[in-house]
Design a protein around this motif. Structure first.
Motif, mmCIF file in Angstrom:
data_model
loop_
_atom_site.group_PDB
_atom_site.id
_atom_site.type_symbol
_atom_site.label_atom_id
_atom_site.label_comp_id
_atom_site.label_asym_id
_atom_site.label_seq_id
_atom_site.Cartn_x
_atom_site.Cartn_y
_atom_site.Cartn_z
ATOM 1 N N TRP A 1 -10.493 0.521 -3.836
ATOM 2 C CA TRP A 1 -10.305 0.324 -5.266
ATOM 3 C C TRP A 1 -10.631 -0.927 -5.788
ATOM 4 O O TRP A 1 -11.045 -1.111 -6.882
ATOM 5 N N TYR B 1 -14.494 -1.284 -7.225
ATOM 6 C CA TYR B 1 -14.867 -0.681 -8.469
ATOM 7 C C TYR B 1 -14.395 -1.372 -9.553
ATOM 8 O O TYR B 1 -13.302 -1.653 -9.842
ATOM 9 N N CYS C 1 -13.632 -0.819 -13.818
ATOM 10 C CA CYS C 1 -13.545 0.042 -15.103
ATOM 11 C C CYS C 1 -13.520 -0.858 -16.179
ATOM 12 O O CYS C 1 -12.380 -1.581 -16.295
ATOM 13 N N LEU D 1 -9.863 -0.247 -17.754
ATOM 14 C CA LEU D 1 -8.902 -0.980 -17.056
ATOM 15 C C LEU D 1 -9.159 -2.328 -17.382
ATOM 16 O O LEU D 1 -8.082 -3.245 -17.559
ATOM 17 N N ASP D 2 -10.229 -3.131 -17.452
ATOM 18 C CA ASP D 2 -10.607 -4.383 -17.585
ATOM 19 C C ASP D 2 -10.142 -4.592 -19.092
ATOM 20 O O ASP D 2 -9.428 -5.930 -19.474
#
Length: 65
Positions: free
Chosen positions: A53, A56, A58, A61-62
């Motif tokens: 995880w 990756y 996203c 999420l950022d």
């Protein structure tokens, strides 16, 4: 108009002094390098699913969505 031509000629002379000649050709043999591959096919790290995880990204999420 004459001053403009003199400026262009001076600029052309300066450009020619700096970039007047192309560099020498590079042979194909000098551009490539052969390296012996190991028995593992070049893979040095093993796959760790619990830590996958981390690699990756996203956007949601950022942005904290």
């Amino acid at each position: 108009m004459n001053e403009e031509r003199d400026g262009d000629a001076a600029a052309a002379a300066a450009r020619h002094a700096r970039y007047g000649r192309l560099p020498g050709r590079i042979r194909f043999e000098e551009m490539t390098e052969g390296v012996e591959a190991g028995p593992n096919g070049g893979v040095r790290a093993s796959y760790a699913p619990e830590g996958a995880w981390k690699y990756y990204a996203c956007l949601a999420l950022d942005l904290g969505l």
